[in-house]
Scaffold this active site. Sequence first.
Site, PDB file in Angstrom:
ATOM      1  N   ASP A   1       0.936  -1.214  -0.008  1.00  0.00           N
ATOM      2  CA  ASP A   1      -0.092   0.024   0.160  1.00  0.00           C
ATOM      3  C   ASP A   1       0.922   1.125   0.073  1.00  0.00           C
ATOM      4  O   ASP A   1       1.888   1.106   0.260  1.00  0.00           O
ATOM      5  CB  ASP A   1      -0.945  -0.111   1.375  1.00  0.00           C
ATOM      6  CG  ASP A   1      -2.195  -0.680   1.103  1.00  0.00           C
ATOM      7  OD1 ASP A   1      -2.283  -1.014  -0.071  1.00  0.00           O
ATOM      8  OD2 ASP A   1      -2.918  -0.731   2.088  1.00  0.00           O
TER       9      ASP A   1
ATOM     10  N   ASP B   1      -4.627  -2.690   5.098  1.00  0.00           N
ATOM     11  CA  ASP B   1      -5.072  -2.195   6.234  1.00  0.00           C
ATOM     12  C   ASP B   1      -6.406  -2.201   6.234  1.00  0.00           C
ATOM     13  O   ASP B   1      -7.212  -2.297   7.396  1.00  0.00           O
ATOM     14  CB  ASP B   1      -4.563  -0.855   6.382  1.00  0.00           C
ATOM     15  CG  ASP B   1      -4.733   0.030   5.394  1.00  0.00           C
ATOM     16  OD1 ASP B   1      -5.370  -0.098   4.285  1.00  0.00           O
ATOM     17  OD2 ASP B   1      -4.262   1.415   5.341  1.00  0.00           O
TER      18      ASP B   1
ATOM     19  N   ASP C   1      -8.999  -5.226   1.963  1.00  0.00           N
ATOM     20  CA  ASP C   1      -7.873  -5.804   1.643  1.00  0.00           C
ATOM     21  C   ASP C   1      -7.898  -7.559   2.010  1.00  0.00           C
ATOM     22  O   ASP C   1      -7.121  -8.138   1.623  1.00  0.00           O
ATOM     23  CB  ASP C   1      -6.459  -5.281   2.281  1.00  0.00           C
ATOM     24  CG  ASP C   1      -6.503  -4.002   1.503  1.00  0.00           C
ATOM     25  OD1 ASP C   1      -6.588  -3.647   0.409  1.00  0.00           O
ATOM     26  OD2 ASP C   1      -6.034  -2.929   2.313  1.00  0.00           O
TER      27      ASP C   1
END
Length: 1206
Positions: free
Chosen positions: A465, A785, A789
């Site tokens: 990310d 997070d 996901d």
Amino acid sequence: MTNPTEHALPANSMVESHEGDFGCSVMDLRKLMELRSSDGINQINVHYGGVMNLCRRLKTDPVEGLSGNPADLEKRKQVFGQNFIPPKKPKTFLELVWEALQDVTLIILEIAAIISLVLSFYRPPGEENKQCGLPVSSPEDEGEAEAGWIEGAAILFSVIIVVLVTAFNDWSKEKQFRGLQNRIEKEQKFSVIRNGHIIQLPVAEIVVGDIAQIKYGDLLPADGILIQGNDLKIDESSLTGESDHVKKSLERDPMLLSGTHVMEGSGRMVVTAVGINSQTGIIFTLLGASEGEEEEKKKKGKKQGVPENRNKAKTQDGVALEIQPLNSQEGIDNEEKEKKAAKLPKKEKSVLQGKLTRLAVQIGKAGLIMSAITVLILILYFVIDNFVIRRRPWLSECTPIYIQYFVKFFIIGITVLVVAVPEGLPLAVTISLAYSVKKMMKDNNLVRHLDACETMGNATAICSDKTGTLTMNRMTVVQAYIGDTHYHQIPSPDALMPKVLDLIVNGISINSAYTSKILPPEKEGGLPRQVGNKTECALLGFVTDLKQDYHAVRNEVPEEKLYKVYTFNSVRKSMSTVIEKPSGGYRMYSKGASEIILRKCNRILDKKGEVMPFKNKDRDEMVRAVIEPMASEGLRTICIAYRDFNDGEPTWDNENEILTELTCIAVVGIEDPVRPEVPEAIAKCKRAGITVRMVTGDNINTARAIATKCGIVTPGDDFLCLEGKEFNRLIRNEKGEVEQEKLDKIWPKLRVLARSSPTDKHTLVKGIIDSTVGEQRQVVAVTGDGTNDGPALKKADVGFAMGIAGTDVAKEASDIILTDDNFTSIVKAVMWGRNVYDSISKFLQFQLTVNVVAVIVAFTGACITQDSPLKAVQMLWVNLIMDTFASLALATEPPTESLLKRRPYGRNKPLISRTMMKNILGHAVYQLTVIFFLVFAGEKFFDIDSGRKAPLHSPPSQHYTIIFNTFVLMQLFNEINSRKIHGERNVFAGIFRNLIFCAVVLGTFISQILIVEFGGKPFSCTKLTLSQWFWCLFIGIGELLWGQIISTIPTQSLKFLKEAGHGTTKEEITKDAEGLDEIDHAEMELRRGQILWFRGLNRIQTQIKVVKAFHSSLHESIQKPKNQNSIHNFMTHPEFAIDEEVPRTPLLDEHKEENLDSPKAGTGVLLLDGEVTPYANKNNNAVDCSQVQIVASCSESPLHSLETSV
């Protein structure tokens, strides 16, 4: 007022209840929580007079919460229970001792030792009879003959030591994982309102009557009833098996259950049941009760199908507060792993595991053959020598003496087997992983699945990310475009029209989660603390920078007054809040990604705050002049807009019509600076052969700018930066299905995927893992997070969840939690993973040298001299005790930076490289030469009596003591050589960084001195002179010099060397996988491992507890076929109902044939990695959102994990 639970009573008559002065009892609340939707609403309204009345009865304030008075909290705990589910009892030390005793090798040794012991006390009348083939004993031998029991006793004693060491290891391991579990539990906190303040409270502290704040991504810790909610959707699959998200609202369904996940929205609930009284707790209690009965059933051998499975499902299901570490911890040892593999057809990630399994089977087979041949030769030699050559008759009174000889031969044979099988190997793996896990905690890696630690060492790709991992997640507004003006610094409030300023302040303060706020800094002069969503905090900070107060606005419009909230989700990429205007009508404030919101705007405010039309060409101009320059500086652009509804109330559910015709107020540029340490960490990854890809929901220009700052993309490189839409267009065919060939053209060059949805992330990860481009299968690590996901984290070989910013759902799906959300911690994980691999290779190099030498010495010695130069007890000392410590010493080597200077090993790289094979054989040659010289010429060299062909109970000779001592000292110095496995010359490098190693080497040396000098008869040793000691030491040190000679020989020139301990090759996998829709390589590796084990089990019978597991799994499959279902299927497939009322979906194993051979229309195959795939979609790539989100809900216990460990 005798029966407070009687439903016929009017609502108020219950207030005087004897249940601790509360207006309802535990049972009332339990019954209430068992109801759903309309039944629940009716019960609340009829029986309690509405939710507010229920709060009054529970003596709590729906806005202020409980007072937090300790006496009140204690009373609530007594009346309604604590929010804690008592864990299953750990195994006692004695149970662990009993388990360790089940090892077949040890059992055989025990039997042999007992027979030896019994026979040593037997004194037949014809003992002095020469005809029995025994030499006439001299008077001094009498004492020795009396001491014949010592060898048997010594073997038993060593067995006891080994068992205690194993049991102690298991016990400390269990303790460690209990500690880990407690840590994970303590870290789980929840937002609760007490005394009007929102506080983060450990889950166990929550009591009935608490007002809890719930938001997107939470895992609910207790049962409760909704007081106020915005667009709340819950995934209840872990309890009901229904994968569709359930909308919760006061009017339709206000019942919230523990263990369920919040997938969208936010709200507040009053807690009504905790711990064992909550819905999850009730299931646990039932299981706890049923466990005892099941034990009984097992004893009686009755069938028990589903109940036990359901038991396991829940006992392991992390949705509850209690995580069962027991089953988990057992899974670590190599052999225990196999036990699991024998029972559970589940996805197996560990590559190392497969390699070790194959190696152990090969070594075991060789050892078994050698030991059988040894025993055979000894017996044949004895029989032929006595009865054929010397033509002695078999005398009945001599039988016990002959049997004694046979037992001695048998013990020698067993000793060869004991030495051949690397008992220390499972221990080395366990120690190495457990040590790494403990140390990784200090490096901010909280490992939930043990094998993830080792898999990380093989990682070839990291999909990261952007926000929070590569950047600091400390967002601030640095630029703004308001009223036709682009401000490169934050404007002063005077520069803006009051009307516009008012709209900005309201648009931000009201249209953001009320849980997001800015608190004063902890230290003076520090930065203000941001709590909640960081983007919203940046906007609130912007309000503060404009010298306005967002608290005042929120006090004026509290959450209850919000008319309708469209919360942010990955599909909308925007958030909108509707409020009623005092003058009538409604106003909706919206904010979101600038290109998405601007597309929905048809008006914009000018300098004077007047509304102007906003056409397509104006939008394009604004994108070119404002948004792109902001994005190219790495800023995230957010647009703030509003819309008034003056003509009556529209249909709020028709989102597309509501979110149009907006008026743009402002566009702001938010900066999230790159973490200073990230560029260096990414450079390290590149050197280590790991490709880092950035997958973000941000604008492509912002993403590219940040990727360049981090070093993921370097100018002039031939790499791709794609947006989600473009990515999907390139990889899908006309039907919208993902094609692996198309994906294979894209991913090798892809470095940045921007504006990506969770489905895109999952598709990319799956595509890279399933790709056959390149020599080796890619090993992918993913960071995430958000709740969305989950699928990608689960699919990846290693999933990293963020400890600070991560939602509970993401943490559940992950293998490792980054407690500091920092990318550099991932690099540390890679280092530790590679270190685990190297530690095990080091130990193998040491162990196999010992094995090769000891087996050959025992075998040839036995064949030539009818007696092994190394006695059973000595072998046990070398093999079991020394190796146990060697595994401790070599497995705890700390990692060095040099580990990151080589490429990943890959899945097919053998455990024993050619360099290691050169070292093993090279040192074996040296040791064998020395030992055979000492056996056959040692007595002449040292001028002592020969120890060869000694009679049965003869005293220990100096000759054989020297051989034993030299052997041990050579192993000791070879342990130092084993510290390096890549052919390095300096074997002492960094030796003092590992104090355990130094302590073990020193400790073993001192023990050896004690054994030789004071071991006496039990160890078949006698005292040595100082000069003999120096010779032994000199030969031992020769190992180090010999090591230097070996490392001089180039490995390439030794073409005959073979590697050993390979992974599974692609061809083998493909061959095994013919006829399957999809080849899951990891799964096939497991399957091959299983087959190997079953083939090897009959012959090898050595790995600790395997046999027991094998028997039990066989037993189960005969007695209760249904029970063969995988526990993991239960854990990873929330579709399976745990409630009896819901129809149960059959597990894969139950109807394997009909499921796989005749796919029915519309059925879904349950794949082993937790996805449901419609048959139509053969690629099993990104299934549509509703399907993929099923996976997000899969809850595994934070420790279920450890079950998959090596």
